[in-house]
Design a protein around this motif. Structure first.
Motif, PDB file in Angstrom:
ATOM      1  N   PRO A  39     -25.777 -20.713   9.898  1.00 35.61           N
ATOM      2  CA  PRO A  39     -26.126 -22.125   9.717  1.00 35.61           C
ATOM      3  C   PRO A  39     -25.702 -23.034  10.864  1.00 35.61           C
ATOM      4  N   LEU A  40     -24.588 -22.710  11.528  1.00 37.69           N
ATOM      5  CA  LEU A  40     -24.098 -23.563  12.607  1.00 37.69           C
ATOM      6  C   LEU A  40     -24.436 -23.015  13.985  1.00 37.69           C
ATOM      7  N   GLU A  41     -25.323 -22.045  14.050  1.00 38.67           N
ATOM      8  CA  GLU A  41     -25.684 -21.459  15.339  1.00 38.67           C
ATOM      9  C   GLU A  41     -26.186 -22.539  16.295  1.00 38.67           C
ATOM     10  N   GLY A  42     -25.574 -22.609  17.461  1.00 36.02           N
ATOM     11  CA  GLY A  42     -25.982 -23.580  18.464  1.00 36.02           C
ATOM     12  C   GLY A  42     -25.355 -24.947  18.327  1.00 36.02           C
ATOM     13  N   ALA A  43     -24.602 -25.195  17.268  1.00 38.60           N
ATOM     14  CA  ALA A  43     -23.963 -26.501  17.087  1.00 38.60           C
ATOM     15  C   ALA A  43     -22.833 -26.679  18.105  1.00 38.60           C
ATOM     16  N   ARG A  44     -22.621 -27.910  18.512  1.00 36.64           N
ATOM     17  CA  ARG A  44     -21.573 -28.198  19.504  1.00 36.64           C
ATOM     18  C   ARG A  44     -20.256 -28.446  18.771  1.00 36.64           C
ATOM     19  N   ILE A  45     -19.673 -27.360  18.308  1.00 37.52           N
ATOM     20  CA  ILE A  45     -18.418 -27.400  17.557  1.00 37.52           C
ATOM     21  C   ILE A  45     -17.461 -26.384  18.161  1.00 37.52           C
ATOM     22  N   GLY A  46     -16.219 -26.801  18.367  1.00 34.42           N
ATOM     23  CA  GLY A  46     -15.226 -25.902  18.934  1.00 34.42           C
ATOM     24  C   GLY A  46     -15.051 -26.136  20.421  1.00 34.42           C
ATOM     25  N   GLY A  47     -14.060 -25.478  20.983  1.00 35.45           N
ATOM     26  CA  GLY A  47     -13.790 -25.621  22.406  1.00 35.45           C
ATOM     27  C   GLY A  47     -12.360 -25.223  22.727  1.00 35.45           C
ATOM     28  N   PRO A  48     -11.984 -25.345  23.983  1.00 35.44           N
ATOM     29  CA  PRO A  48     -10.632 -24.955  24.401  1.00 35.44           C
ATOM     30  C   PRO A  48      -9.563 -25.827  23.743  1.00 35.44           C
ATOM     31  N   PHE A  49      -8.423 -25.214  23.446  1.00 35.04           N
ATOM     32  CA  PHE A  49      -7.282 -25.975  22.954  1.00 35.04           C
ATOM     33  C   PHE A  49      -5.995 -25.244  23.313  1.00 35.04           C
ATOM     34  N   THR A  50      -4.926 -25.996  23.393  1.00 33.93           N
ATOM     35  CA  THR A  50      -3.586 -25.439  23.585  1.00 33.93           C
ATOM     36  C   THR A  50      -2.670 -26.119  22.586  1.00 33.93           C
ATOM     37  N   LEU A  51      -2.062 -25.323  21.701  1.00 30.01           N
ATOM     38  CA  LEU A  51      -1.212 -25.850  20.652  1.00 30.01           C
ATOM     39  C   LEU A  51       0.053 -24.992  20.551  1.00 30.01           C
ATOM     40  N   VAL A  52       0.846 -25.223  19.519  1.00 27.87           N
ATOM     41  CA  VAL A  52       2.097 -24.477  19.310  1.00 27.87           C
ATOM     42  C   VAL A  52       2.091 -23.921  17.900  1.00 27.87           C
ATOM     43  N   ASP A  53       2.451 -22.627  17.737  1.00 24.53           N
ATOM     44  CA  ASP A  53       2.424 -22.032  16.401  1.00 24.53           C
ATOM     45  C   ASP A  53       3.743 -22.243  15.667  1.00 24.53           C
ATOM     46  N   GLN A  54       3.832 -21.689  14.452  1.00 20.01           N
ATOM     47  CA  GLN A  54       5.003 -21.925  13.600  1.00 20.01           C
ATOM     48  C   GLN A  54       6.274 -21.263  14.121  1.00 20.01           C
ATOM     49  N   ASP A  55       6.130 -20.409  15.136  1.00 21.21           N
ATOM     50  CA  ASP A  55       7.307 -19.795  15.749  1.00 21.21           C
ATOM     51  C   ASP A  55       7.688 -20.469  17.062  1.00 21.21           C
ATOM     52  N   GLY A  56       6.985 -21.559  17.397  1.00 19.42           N
ATOM     53  CA  GLY A  56       7.295 -22.286  18.626  1.00 19.42           C
ATOM     54  C   GLY A  56       6.609 -21.736  19.859  1.00 19.42           C
TER      55      GLY A  56
END
Length: 214
Positions: A39-56
């Motif tokens: 259903p979302l094929e070709g939609a402009r959703i998502g991309g690069p990210f940099t975050l921190v997980d629950q272990d730091g």
């Protein structure tokens, strides 16, 4: 708590479905139905990210290359909606893992907070552990969270409470399934008054995973 955010999230869903419907309507009606397309094929959703997980640990989108991603934005201090959604999503994932272990192992579940001020790694660790042993809780700076939310068309805002630390976060109620390249496949079913009664259940989540995870 989430009532005034429902209109925004429904508009997002409606827009995404309208794109799909328009694409289908432009095609002729073949005698034999073509294979189902995401259903979302070709939609402009998502991309690069940099975050921190629950272990730091620092985590980026490239760490999940080759994995399907089940991704939900919320916050650990949410009094009702987020825990219910996560319970259904993770039970649906567990159900799928039991039915199809090899394909289930290809899915990485991710919980991204929209409340980085309170959702530190230390706060996220016990929270995500309640729902699934492989669920990663992701936080970061306000700027990092804002960038990730924007990439996934998720909106959120602070709702002041009776004390400075007793605020709520209104946010889009959306769960995404992304493919191994990080491209969007489908929205996973969550409770919504406008949907059929059988949607938004662990069974419905498992059925959607069965449909798209190869």
């Amino acid at each position: 708590m989430m009532n005034f955010a429902n209109m925004g999230q429904r508009l997002v869903r409606a827009s995404l479905m309208l794109v799909l419907a328009s694409a289908l309507a432009s095609c002729g009606g073949p005698a034999e139905a073509p294979p189902a397309r995401p259903p979302l094929e070709g939609a402009r959703i998502g991309g690069p990210f940099t975050l921190v997980d629950q272990d730091g640990n620092s985590v980026s989108d490239t760490d999940f290359a080759g994995k399907y991603r089940l991704l939900y934005f919320g916050y650990s201090f949410c009094p009702d909606i987020c825990p219910i959604d996560l319970q259904k999503l993770m039970r649906g994932l567990t159900q799928f893992e039991k039915a199809a272990p090899e394909r289930g192992a290809k899915i990485q579940p991710l919980f991204v907070t929209v409340d980085p001020a309170r959702d530190t790694p230390e706060a996220l660790k016990p929270f995500v552990a309640r729902y699934h042993p492989r669920l990663l809780g992701l936080t970061g700076t306000p700027e990092q969270i804002a960038a990730a939310a924007k990439a996934f068309v998720v909106t959120y805002n602070k709702v002041e409470g009776s004390a400075p630390d007793r605020y709520l976060m209104a946010h889009s109620q959306l769960a995404f399934l992304m493919d191994p390249e990080g491209k969007p496949l489908a929205l996973l079913p969550l409770d919504d008054p406008s949907t059929d009664a059988d949607e938004g259940t662990p069974d419905a989540v498992a059925a959607e995973l069965e449909k798209w995870v190869k």
